[in-house]
Enzyme design. Sequence first.
Site, short mmCIF file in Angstrom:
data_model
loop_
_atom_site.label_atom_id
_atom_site.label_comp_id
_atom_site.label_asym_id
_atom_site.label_seq_id
_atom_site.Cartn_x
_atom_site.Cartn_y
_atom_site.Cartn_z
N TYR A 520 100.93 77.32 32.34
CA TYR A 520 101.15 78.96 32.08
C TYR A 520 102.30 78.90 31.18
O TYR A 520 103.17 77.79 31.08
CB TYR A 520 101.58 79.67 33.19
CG TYR A 520 102.97 79.56 33.46
CD1 TYR A 520 102.99 78.80 34.81
CD2 TYR A 520 103.90 79.93 33.32
CE1 TYR A 520 103.84 78.38 35.57
CE2 TYR A 520 105.10 79.85 34.66
CZ TYR A 520 105.14 79.05 35.12
OH TYR A 520 106.44 78.42 36.29
N CYS A 521 103.00 80.00 30.25
CA CYS A 521 104.27 79.68 29.75
C CYS A 521 104.46 80.77 29.80
O CYS A 521 104.42 81.61 30.41
CB CYS A 521 104.06 79.51 27.83
SG CYS A 521 102.41 80.24 26.97
N HIS A 522 105.52 81.83 28.25
CA HIS A 522 106.40 83.45 28.61
C HIS A 522 104.65 83.86 28.78
O HIS A 522 105.05 85.17 29.70
CB HIS A 522 106.69 83.61 27.31
CG HIS A 522 107.67 84.71 28.00
ND1 HIS A 522 108.34 84.69 29.08
CD2 HIS A 522 107.89 86.00 27.32
CE1 HIS A 522 109.18 86.00 29.01
NE2 HIS A 522 108.61 86.92 27.83
N SER A 547 100.11 85.05 31.20
CA SER A 547 101.26 84.09 32.08
C SER A 547 102.72 84.56 32.38
O SER A 547 102.63 85.31 33.03
CB SER A 547 101.57 83.02 30.25
OG SER A 547 101.19 82.06 30.45
#
Length: 557
Positions: A520-522, A547
């Site tokens: 995941y990221c933002h 995410s």
Amino acid sequence: MLPKRLVIIGGVAGGASAAARARRLCENCDIIIFERGPHVSFANCGLPYFVGGEIVEADALLVQTPESLRARFNLDVRVQTEVLSIDREAHEVRVREVVTGHEYTHGYDALVLSTGAAPLKPPIPGIERNGHFTVRNVPDVQRITDWTKDCRACHAVVIGGGYIGLEMAEQLKRHGGLTVSVIEALPQVMAPLDPEMAAWLHAELRANEVDLHLGDPVAVFEPPRADENARASVVVLKSGQRLPADVVILGLGVRPETWLARNAGLEVGKLGGIRVNDHLQTSDPRIWAVGDAIEVRDAVTRDWAVIPLAGPANRQGRIAADNIFGRPSRYQGTRGTAILRLFSVTAGCTGPNEKTLRKYGIPYNALHLHPNSHAGYYPGAEPIALKILFAPDTGRLLGAQAVGHDGVDKRIDVLSTALQGNMTVHDLAELELAYAPPYGSAKDALNLGGMAAQNVLAGDVHLAQWDEVAGLDPAKSIVLDVRRPDERAKGFIPGSLHIPLDQLRGRLKELPRDREIIVYCHSGQRSYYACRLLRQRGYQTRNLSGSWRTWKMATAH
Ligand code: FAD
């Protein structure tokens, strides 16, 4: 043979549309509207905004009057006249003038029922107490404003987190200056949205100091005790909590108003709406029915549905008139496309949600993304929480939901149009949408959605969903955060490993090859890059759909 006498029961959205269209098709026939209430063709959808004062004059809600309909369309409009029964053999309706009690019969060659839907009032003890209001017509909202003024109301309790309840909560809080509680029996407001999308509305309600009670239905409405200050009732919840209320708004949903049709022996469906065919004709070939009172086909599931919305009612009125006057147009079904403004956010949806797709066993992929409403470099761009549901084989669009501060309305309308046109996510990727920086992006939010879905269909990336994270088996999966350290410092998924995307190639040894990596990221874009990098180097990966933004909102309480 074309009818000479058309009778329409109910003179608001569907009924007034049918009458006006009928006159354009037949200049010589008699068209009569019987309407029980004091107004025809009023703006039901504007009612909450009158309570809040955004619409100042009640007259502004009256789109037409009996006089204006007579002048323009030569319609015989009889308000405060209730139809009591339909004699299908004699082709007559029996009516009563509400004010005088005078009764008479009136013959018809063709009959349209547009009797709408009545607000639900479940048998909760005390529900009939003074100071409790439903919201259906102009007199209802006048009563609400009179009551709140007369008793100098300070606190309102809204029962039900559907769109009418939420609009009323917003208006009472924002313009009426009241403190407001919203009570919802389900764990989320706005049932047509999936829970992680409704969570944005929960956050908005709380940010605007609305006291929100989810999953806690009303047990009883009680008179206030000596130590409780409440002009209307004390709303006692199942949890035992007591909420003193100066005014109570009942927004518990609506039920098709079909007693007239039932008593006349017309076929009524399992959902309680009048059954009609594609031409909106009931089980009696001389009687048509439209609007909130009917069951329609859901355009995606093809099952019967009751979808009480103004757009379908207005269009159905026109279609019924077409058919009555020899133009066999068809109603194609409803997608439940709807939109709500709640303080500074807008939420919209079209087509079925995940819950419905599961119920009908329709296979789907769910994709979340957070594209900007317009070019990020132009001031005022806001992220849109966008969810797209599509068929895993063909990529056919099945449904969509969006919540955000800007640009939600046009994305939902485009998605609704795409759904109606049986388009696929490949079509979304190719949509040619108007672009200049204040309005969109060269790759619009919907192009990005289509492209991201294409990546899934091509097998370039697999998705994990926010609600899978809590149940992951650490022996089989790890969660990897590829955001920057400053982003991680503000919060992260518990137990996740942190390797910023730009360091990933140099730190591959830290990652297991025998376990799946949920990345995941933002908002899902950098984690997609990470997934591609890792997959090409032999790691098993899935991108966390939406995410951090989706996971954080969905799991916030
Ligand atoms: P209605 O417009 O409800 O008209 C039915 C009429 O029939 C009533 O006036 C009733 O008095 C009359 N009637 C019933 N029985 C008899 C009888 N026996 N004799 C004579 N007359 C009779 N939809 C949206 O799409 N967007 C919105 O933002 C939105 N906001 C809304 C806000 C509120 C507060 C409400 C109440 C509804 C809202 N709706 C909205 C829903 C929309 O108003 C309805 O879907 C639409 O009005 C349905 O049209 P209809 O003709 O079926 O029924």
